[in-house]
Design a protein around this motif. Structure first.
Motif, PDB file in Angstrom:
ATOM      1  N   GLN A 595     -18.352 -33.117 -26.499  1.00 43.90           N
ATOM      2  CA  GLN A 595     -19.291 -33.626 -25.557  1.00 43.90           C
ATOM      3  C   GLN A 595     -18.911 -33.443 -24.169  1.00 43.90           C
ATOM      4  O   GLN A 595     -19.936 -33.387 -23.306  1.00 43.90           O
ATOM      5  CB  GLN A 595     -19.175 -35.075 -25.831  1.00 43.90           C
ATOM      6  CG  GLN A 595     -20.398 -35.988 -25.690  1.00 43.90           C
ATOM      7  CD  GLN A 595     -20.351 -37.365 -26.520  1.00 43.90           C
ATOM      8  OE1 GLN A 595     -19.223 -37.873 -26.827  1.00 43.90           O
ATOM      9  NE2 GLN A 595     -21.476 -37.759 -27.077  1.00 43.90           N
ATOM     10  N   GLN A 596     -17.774 -33.521 -23.578  1.00 45.28           N
ATOM     11  CA  GLN A 596     -17.417 -33.428 -22.320  1.00 45.28           C
ATOM     12  C   GLN A 596     -17.440 -31.805 -21.614  1.00 45.28           C
ATOM     13  O   GLN A 596     -18.209 -31.712 -20.628  1.00 45.28           O
ATOM     14  CB  GLN A 596     -15.987 -33.942 -22.211  1.00 45.28           C
ATOM     15  CG  GLN A 596     -15.605 -35.150 -22.309  1.00 45.28           C
ATOM     16  CD  GLN A 596     -14.401 -35.546 -21.705  1.00 45.28           C
ATOM     17  OE1 GLN A 596     -14.196 -35.240 -20.524  1.00 45.28           O
ATOM     18  NE2 GLN A 596     -13.472 -36.299 -22.354  1.00 45.28           N
ATOM     19  N   LEU A 597     -17.308 -31.088 -22.688  1.00 45.45           N
ATOM     20  CA  LEU A 597     -17.688 -29.628 -22.318  1.00 45.45           C
ATOM     21  C   LEU A 597     -19.160 -29.436 -21.825  1.00 45.45           C
ATOM     22  O   LEU A 597     -19.456 -29.061 -20.955  1.00 45.45           O
ATOM     23  CB  LEU A 597     -17.097 -28.691 -23.160  1.00 45.45           C
ATOM     24  CG  LEU A 597     -15.693 -28.243 -23.102  1.00 45.45           C
ATOM     25  CD1 LEU A 597     -15.332 -27.512 -24.329  1.00 45.45           C
ATOM     26  CD2 LEU A 597     -15.587 -27.477 -21.808  1.00 45.45           C
ATOM     27  N   GLU A 598     -19.887 -30.075 -22.850  1.00 48.48           N
ATOM     28  CA  GLU A 598     -21.400 -29.708 -22.711  1.00 48.48           C
ATOM     29  C   GLU A 598     -21.956 -30.428 -21.458  1.00 48.48           C
ATOM     30  O   GLU A 598     -22.749 -29.896 -20.772  1.00 48.48           O
ATOM     31  CB  GLU A 598     -22.170 -30.386 -24.014  1.00 48.48           C
ATOM     32  CG  GLU A 598     -22.044 -29.408 -25.082  1.00 48.48           C
ATOM     33  CD  GLU A 598     -22.915 -29.853 -26.142  1.00 48.48           C
ATOM     34  OE1 GLU A 598     -23.371 -29.119 -27.351  1.00 48.48           O
ATOM     35  OE2 GLU A 598     -23.468 -30.970 -26.119  1.00 48.48           O
ATOM     36  N   GLY A 599     -21.261 -31.649 -21.350  1.00 50.62           N
ATOM     37  CA  GLY A 599     -21.808 -32.234 -20.032  1.00 50.62           C
ATOM     38  C   GLY A 599     -21.338 -31.304 -18.711  1.00 50.62           C
ATOM     39  O   GLY A 599     -22.240 -31.109 -17.883  1.00 50.62           O
ATOM     40  N   LEU A 600     -20.278 -30.747 -18.912  1.00 60.83           N
ATOM     41  CA  LEU A 600     -19.831 -29.923 -17.628  1.00 60.83           C
ATOM     42  C   LEU A 600     -20.725 -28.688 -17.220  1.00 60.83           C
ATOM     43  O   LEU A 600     -21.213 -28.476 -16.433  1.00 60.83           O
ATOM     44  CB  LEU A 600     -18.445 -29.387 -18.040  1.00 60.83           C
ATOM     45  CG  LEU A 600     -17.289 -30.481 -17.703  1.00 60.83           C
ATOM     46  CD1 LEU A 600     -16.056 -29.895 -18.069  1.00 60.83           C
ATOM     47  CD2 LEU A 600     -17.254 -31.058 -16.338  1.00 60.83           C
ATOM     48  N   PHE A 601     -21.105 -28.219 -18.557  1.00 62.88           N
ATOM     49  CA  PHE A 601     -22.008 -26.790 -18.526  1.00 62.88           C
ATOM     50  C   PHE A 601     -23.526 -27.320 -17.925  1.00 62.88           C
ATOM     51  O   PHE A 601     -24.120 -26.608 -17.187  1.00 62.88           O
ATOM     52  CB  PHE A 601     -22.197 -26.227 -19.536  1.00 62.88           C
ATOM     53  CG  PHE A 601     -20.827 -25.446 -19.796  1.00 62.88           C
ATOM     54  CD1 PHE A 601     -20.486 -24.509 -18.881  1.00 62.88           C
ATOM     55  CD2 PHE A 601     -20.000 -25.600 -21.045  1.00 62.88           C
ATOM     56  CE1 PHE A 601     -19.221 -23.587 -19.103  1.00 62.88           C
ATOM     57  CE2 PHE A 601     -18.900 -24.877 -21.370  1.00 62.88           C
ATOM     58  CZ  PHE A 601     -18.463 -23.880 -20.333  1.00 62.88           C
ATOM     59  N   GLY A 638     -21.759 -20.952 -22.205  1.00 65.54           N
ATOM     60  CA  GLY A 638     -21.027 -22.071 -22.819  1.00 65.54           C
ATOM     61  C   GLY A 638     -21.541 -22.796 -23.860  1.00 65.54           C
ATOM     62  O   GLY A 638     -20.954 -23.274 -24.688  1.00 65.54           O
ATOM     63  N   LEU A 639     -22.911 -23.380 -23.572  1.00 65.46           N
ATOM     64  CA  LEU A 639     -23.389 -24.291 -24.337  1.00 65.46           C
ATOM     65  C   LEU A 639     -23.853 -23.669 -25.809  1.00 65.46           C
ATOM     66  O   LEU A 639     -23.798 -24.156 -26.719  1.00 65.46           O
ATOM     67  CB  LEU A 639     -24.763 -24.694 -23.531  1.00 65.46           C
ATOM     68  CG  LEU A 639     -24.631 -25.461 -22.396  1.00 65.46           C
ATOM     69  CD1 LEU A 639     -25.730 -25.908 -21.507  1.00 65.46           C
ATOM     70  CD2 LEU A 639     -24.112 -26.949 -22.869  1.00 65.46           C
TER      71      LEU A 639
END
Lengths: 690, 690
Positions: A595-601, A638-639
């Motif tokens: 969830q956090q990684l997706e938020g970043l991308f 990334g996503l």
């Protein structure tokens, strides 16, 4: 005594639907240990024991000192109280700070330490906090200063209060020489920059300010004996003797030695602009603006040269009380040493077979001068020569092997290779470079010759606006390497503590974080930089060498570009690396890391339209046009990777190859900056199955 | 000559689904005028004509000066070139800056101006930019400095270049006295703060630094004649005479006069700590820590007092060449003037009927001293007395009526009421206060007695970290009021330009924007302040008086709270007000203003969870707990109002009342800060039909 394992980093997940600003994703809550103590200390102490209880700070917090005391100790205690006051907002009195009758903090110092702080100064201290009292014991005033810095780092919130957790610390440094070298020759740094840097150094227990004062590009210290050195060789940018005395005193008040460096016989264009008669033949026509190695050098064959150096160093020795003096000595290239008949005749007469031998002769002559002045010599690798006595210190820019070679021959040494800040390497990489690793082939006695290390801040591509972000916070991690036990090597925990110490350093007056936004505002011409800030947060400067290839910088280059605004090793790099690592351990739909990684991308994607608008009206910003074109494709990759991995689906054939080749494209030079997250993105893409 | 209407503000809409950070919503693209020129000048010039064409800046940009020249002019030209270099990144040479053979910029100055810059200095200049050349003409060196500042503000991007648009400007100030008063008595401000403030003043053409040097809380200037003034009355925080000379010279180099203020006979506790024999009876036991009006005063009935003042002012006159000297004179309260038989006897003997008359007697005696020293007297309203000659200047803190009264009696005057920065009023409000409005009842001759005004930065609740954000950028708007024609009153255009100038001021070294984030990081103990920053952006400090009621500040209060971090009149206030106004003109579903407003309110909502997490671990942050509780309800009310208005639906009965009462609740004191957008929110709610 029990050595505590540093508290393990743990992130609290922040849940957002999308477009989370990058700096937003990790609110750290550390695991409480014992009494709620969170170990934020940097450098970590040699030994730490946690007990039950804590001391609640109040406006009545006061100090006294027993045993030896002097003005310097009084100021150090006052400064510590002032910092506690500022961090807590408590109206702590700063009057009679070292003589309170109801002291909560007792400082007991056994003696003054050395009259002039040397490499042998005893910096050890112990610190005991109970629920009612703090006892700080130290052998010397400098040791007490180290303990006070630790005390400041212990202050932490607990409910509505600020407290000092009950701990017992026994501490002393692993290496006695823990330095930061700043090159003020290539670009001048104003006095206030030096002072705030010294404040930062003291906070992380560094103890040597190595002041690189002369270069081809400028002679930065006033000589009253040879005033032309600055009137002709400095563009008016130099330290007066009064300012030098002020800085030496400022450093002394923080337990920091000042070791000056005067480069000779090479890197000496600025000397020769003023005094061409000292040159080995041709003399320069002006201050050198280009960087790199010049081919001017002092003439080692003339007595006049040594008379000049003698008078000059005699004057400098009155300004710098430290027993060490650095003569540079690196990268000496003089064509005349090979071609000039007069110099060749001198070499023959003195049985000097080559330029190296001539430089060794020069060093021996300078050594005699230094000896008379009661100064030990330091120089870079090149000075290493069997003809020199064993009290010379060799500072290695070439590497650990060069340092080990010196040690085998009986020379004391300092490591600087591995700590070059202009390489723009992450803190975690510098952190793991050990001046004297336990897997060395050196004998224990030879290892003792490794006195420590020095961080090197070379001056080609910095100015007073950018120097802070180049030095900090990475230098705090290296300072821990120099101070703490060899086995303190947990990079994750280092980064957790680095966030904390970095903010404390800024509160001391350093501007390594705030400078980035200020520069972005300047580039954009508006305060509206919310998206630009996120864009910038995933970019960092390329290394000195890469920049030099892409933009042939000289002393005249204006350092006000996007590359100068962004910081090396910004938080985004470690954050994305850490999230990627954790996500790849268990790539599931419901993973918080996902969830956090997706938020970043998503956050990266969201910046693009606004950043493009701002670039269109800022020529200086438009230099990174290519990066804003690349960013959405990278974020999209990334996503997609996260989606494949968390759903367990396979990508179509060729997907991986096309993404990897796009990542490779993004590694190519553009805008003198690079993305911080390409390794993590590569790991994500590589983990996908086709 | 044609007076240009300032380009009208227009926003380019940024489309986000939700949760737009507040500082994000307006990327301003100004309407191009003629040659692409965007009028970002602040202050606006008296006359400006735009022509076709522009001058493209290149590294060959160089200057020369014809007519009169001196070192000060050379430095001013050099500094202008340096700033152009930094803003454009062009490698412009800074050697022989005023003597180029191929000068693009010609500076022609007719004469040196006055030996000591006075209120009569001719500051006029004209500036003509063509596609190949810039001509700056000025009567004096100071006039040339003003023109150079205008030139710097003309630099703007055009495609890949930076250019100077072709314009002709004829400019001179409306008022000759345009000051900024800084109270360094209640809190000391270091030399570097004063210097960067002077840089900011020069950029917006302010010309008087009024230096409030003595207060009940501290005597801030070294006297060699009376060294106890600082050794006993300053806590060691004072300016040495050498520093004073340095600052006077620094100001002079920027065309700024320095007018010192020594408060007498009241606000003099710090004098009396050192020299109790000068007191009207009782003497203080120490430096006064509380603010407000003390009841200590110099004794006007003893000759010793005047001998002391004579010697002291004689010494000060050697440090401050300005023909004016400020004696304070406000808020004198001494019980002894009413009760002490000796003083009463003196008053009777001199026919002084009351304390006011006694103070007038005192002023006349001091006036004699000043006259002998060739200094004119300035004082606050209270000095106004028919017994004083007409060359005394009255500075009004009481208001325009007090100022007009002075003018009717023939006294020159300065307005400061309306420009008190510690009132924490928006720039737009100060901007509309005119020292000499055209609707005055004064005659034209009386109006000429109004010399201008002074911004007042009182020192109770500022320190060196917070002073910049209290002064800037609001002072730039007031500076325009003092310089520009009376009819330059477009608040929207002022705010558009203020964003631009504010960032330029920061590039000069001021920290009014970056200080906020640095303080928030300090409060949160982490670099992760993305949400905290948005939360803070809709809050501002309450006024000095309100704070004093909620938190009884003294000189010992630590100014490191949330209220100290946030800025008065932050961008959110005007942005939301402007969007609300525009949306209410045409409240439709497809309104871009609606979209932006919704984004802002969603952004506020999104901050709450993280900010609460951070407050839970920061006692200092938790002071604004109430505000984070209130924010989501307020934001929700805004979203509901927008929804009703844009859909044309009616709210249920009672909705409006409940929201208005919630807004009223949010106006109540909490955390010493207030929301910036409650008026706008009230307007939205009131516009809804039930």
């Amino acid at each position: 005594m029990k050595m505590m394992k540093p508290a393990f980093w743990s992130g609290v997940v922040s849940v957002f639907a999308m477009a989370i600003p990058l700096t937003n994703v990790m609110i750290c809550q550390q695991q409480p240990v014992g009494n709620g103590f969170v170990n934020n200390l940097m450098p970590q102490p040699a030994s730490l024991t946690v007990a039950q209880g804590q001391l609640v700070l109040s406006p009545q917090f006061a100090a006294n000192s027993t045993g030896f005391t002097d003005a310097r100790l009084g100021l150090a205690i006052r400064d510590a109280l002032l910092q506690i006051k500022q961090r807590t907002g408590l109206e702590i009195s700063l009057h009679d700070v070292a003589a309170s009758n109801n002291a909560v903090l007792s400082v007991a110092v056994h003696g003054p330490g050395e009259a002039v702080q040397s490499v042998d100064e005893d910096e050890s201290y112990s610190l005991t906090v109970t629920s009612t009292h703090v006892q700080l014991d130290a052998a010397t005033v400098v040791g007490a200063m180290r303990g006070l810095e630790t005390l400041l780092q212990l202050v932490q919130p607990a409910g509505e209060n600020y407290v000092l957790p009950s701990v017992t610390i026994h501490d002393s440094p692993r290496f006695p020489w823990r330095g930061l070298m700043i090159d003020c020759g290539r670009h001048f740094e104003p006095v206030e920059v030096i002072k705030r840097t010294l404040d930062g150094m003291a906070a992380v227990k560094l103890n040597v300010f190595h002041w690189h004062l002369t270069e081809d590009q400028g002679f930065r210290i006033e000589s009253k004996v040879f005033p032309k050195l600055t009137s002709m060789g400095s563009d008016g940018l130099f330290y007066t003797q009064k300012q030098v005395e002020e800085i030496v005193e400022y450093a002394r008040a923080r337990g920091i030695r000042v070791v000056p460096e005067f480069e000779m016989p090479g890197h000496s264009t600025a000397w020769l602009v003023a005094y061409p008669e000292l040159a080995s033949g041709r003399a320069p026509t002006g201050i050198r603006r280009q960087f790199g190695v010049s081919d001017f050098a002092l003439d080692p064959t003339r007595e006049e040269t040594y008379r000049f150096i003698d008078r000059f160093l005699s004057e400098m020795a009155t300004l710098f009380p430290d027993p060490y003096l650095h003569i540079g000595g690196d990268e000496t290239v003089s064509p005349e040493w090979k071609t000039d008949p007069r110099i060749r005749a001198f070499m023959t007469a003195h049985q000097l077979k080559d330029p190296d031998a001539l430089q060794a002769y020069f060093n021996q002559r300078v050594l005699k001068i230094l000896t008379r002045l009661h100064r030990h010599m330091i120089g870079w690798d090149e000075i290493l020569n069997p003809a020199l006595p064993k009290d010379v210190i060799v500072q290695s820019w070439r590497g650990q092997e060069s340092l080990a070679k010196g040690a085998r021959e009986g020379y004391q040494g300092l490591l600087s290779a591995g700590y070059y800040l202009d390489g723009m390497q992450p803190a975690g990489k510098h952190y793991l470079v050990d001046p004297s690793p336990s897997n060395t082939e050196l004998t224990p006695d030879q290892r003792k010759l490794i006195l420590g290390g020095e961080v090197a801040m070379w001056g080609e591509q910095i100015n007073d606006h950018t120097i802070d972000s180049r030095i900090w916070p990475r230098t705090a991690a290296i300072a821990e390497r120099f101070w703490s036990p060899e086995n303190v090597t947990d990079v994750d925990d280092m980064y957790r503590r680095l966030d904390y110490i970095s903010v404390q350093l800024e509160a001391l007056g350093l501007q390594h974080i705030s400078q980035e936004d200020a520069s972005l505002r300047d580039l954009a011409g508006t305060e509206t930089i919310e998206q630009l800030r996120i864009f910038a947060s995933v970019l960092e400067p390329v290394s000195f060498g890469e920049r030099y290839q892409q933009q042939h910088t000289s002393q005249l280059t204006v350092l006000d570009r996007f590359v100068d605004a962004v910081r090396p090793d910004p938080p985004s790099r470690y954050k994305i690396e850490r999230l990627t690592r954790d996500f790849l351990l268990a790539p599931r739909e419901d993973s918080a890391d996902r969830q956090q990684l997706e938020g970043l991308f998503h956050g990266m994607l969201a910046t693009v339209p606004i950043v493009k608008q701002q670039m269109a009206v800022s020529p200086r910003l438009s230099e990174v046009q290519t990066r804003v074109e690349q960013l959405p494709r990278l974020a999209q990759a990334g996503l997609e990777a996260i989606s494949y991995l968390s759903s367990g689906k396979k990508a179509a054939a060729g997907w991986k190859q096309s993404k990897l080749s796009m990542i490779d494209d993004a590694k190519k030079p553009a805008g003198i900056v690079r993305f911080t997250f390409l390794d993590s993105l590569t790991a994500l893409v590589n983990a996908v199955s086709e």
